[in-house]
Design an enzyme around this catalytic site. Structure first.
Site, PDB file in Angstrom:
ATOM      1  CE  LYS A  87      -4.227   0.222   2.183  1.00 35.74           C
ATOM      2  NZ  LYS A  87      -5.109   0.060   3.381  1.00 35.74           N
TER       3      LYS A  87
HETATM    4  O1  G3P Z   1      -9.588   0.862   4.063  1.00 38.75           O
HETATM    5  C1  G3P Z   1      -9.142   2.053   4.626  1.00 38.75           C
HETATM    6  C2  G3P Z   1      -9.678   2.176   5.987  1.00 38.75           C
HETATM    7  O2  G3P Z   1      -8.992   1.362   6.869  1.00 38.75           O
HETATM    8  C3  G3P Z   1      -9.814   3.549   6.481  1.00 38.75           C
HETATM    9  O3  G3P Z   1     -11.038   3.570   7.089  1.00 38.75           O
HETATM   10  O4  G3P Z   1     -12.742   4.325   8.634  1.00 38.75           O
HETATM   11  O5  G3P Z   1     -10.322   4.969   8.994  1.00 38.75           O
HETATM   12  O6  G3P Z   1     -11.630   5.988   7.153  1.00 38.75           O
HETATM   13  P1  G3P Z   1     -11.451   4.783   8.009  1.00 38.75           P
END
Ligand code: G3P
Length: 219
Positions: A87
């Site tokens: 990533k």
């Molecule tokens: O897939 C990316 C994710 O882990 C981020 O999610 O909820 O932190 O925006 P969030």
């Protein structure tokens, strides 16, 4: 649309995989930290454990901010497990790192994508998948899923093979909308996977079928 689990929690991954619906896992430094993973070595051993449970790509994120550091980390991660997706963030240094790593045959999940232009740049650099963060766009008052639809349509128009991986999914509607918008993959937290399974009419229906059958004297 394939489903990945968005977590570094080994127990949740084990339980999710048992359903037979999971094709990969995505992790990031925040998810790793949430599991008490605090070093490259412990990240590596968790990723190896995940890789043994999941038949599909495992995304592992670099933490360097400069291209040189990202490239070194990406090459290292590529040797951890059989099917890594490194990533890399959608920054200038990130695009440089993506182009170098993909030219070496390393798969890259281009993360933190918030625009069609970033998705176009990543595709030119060779990203295997691009991850638009739809929940974080909703957080700032936009419709995150619109970005999925826009990227899918531009990629289709130009026959770009990079996969669109809907990320930052916060609830079940995000998942349905991402599928309708044409995402190839959605990565979901374990909690959302369980919410996708459940429906009160299924539960009451199962209970009623069982009760009616039991009334006949069968068991
Ligand atoms: O897939 C990316 C994710 O882990 C981020 O999610 O909820 O932190 O925006 P969030």
């Amino acid at each position: 649309m394939k489903l990945f689990l968005d977590t570094a929690n080994i127990g949740d991954i084990r339980n999710g995989v048992r359903l037979g619906v999971i094709s990969g896992v995505t992790t990031n430094p925040s998810l790793a930290a949430a599991e008490g993973i605090g070093s490259a070595e412990s990240y590596k051993s968790a990723v190896r454990e995940i890789s043994e449970m999941v038949d599909g790509p495992i995304s592992v994120e670099v933490v360097s901010l400069d291209a040189k550091g990202m490239i070194a980390e990406g090459r290292d991660i590529a040797g951890w497990i059989p099917n890594p997706w490194v990533k890399i963030p959608s920054t200038a240094d990130g695009f440089e790192a993506i182009s170098v790593l993909t030219s070496e045959g390393i798969n890259v999940n281009q993360t933190l994508c918030f625009s069609v232009n970033q998705a176009l740049l990543g595709a030119q650099a060779g990203s295997t998948a691009v991850s638009p963060f739809i929940g974080r766009l909703d957080d700032i008052g936009l419709q995150g899923v619109d970005l999925i639809r826009d990227i899918v349509s531009v990629y289709e128009k130009h026959k770009i093979e990079t996969k669109v991986l809907a990320a930052s999914i916060r609830h079940t509607l995000h998942c349905t909308l991402a599928a309708q918008a044409g995402a190839h993959i959605a990565t979901v937290p374990y909690k959302v996977l369980l919410q996708m399974v459940n429906h009160p009419l299924t539960d009451s229906g199962v209970a009623r079928f069982k009760a009616d059958w039991d009334k006949t004297g069968n068991s």
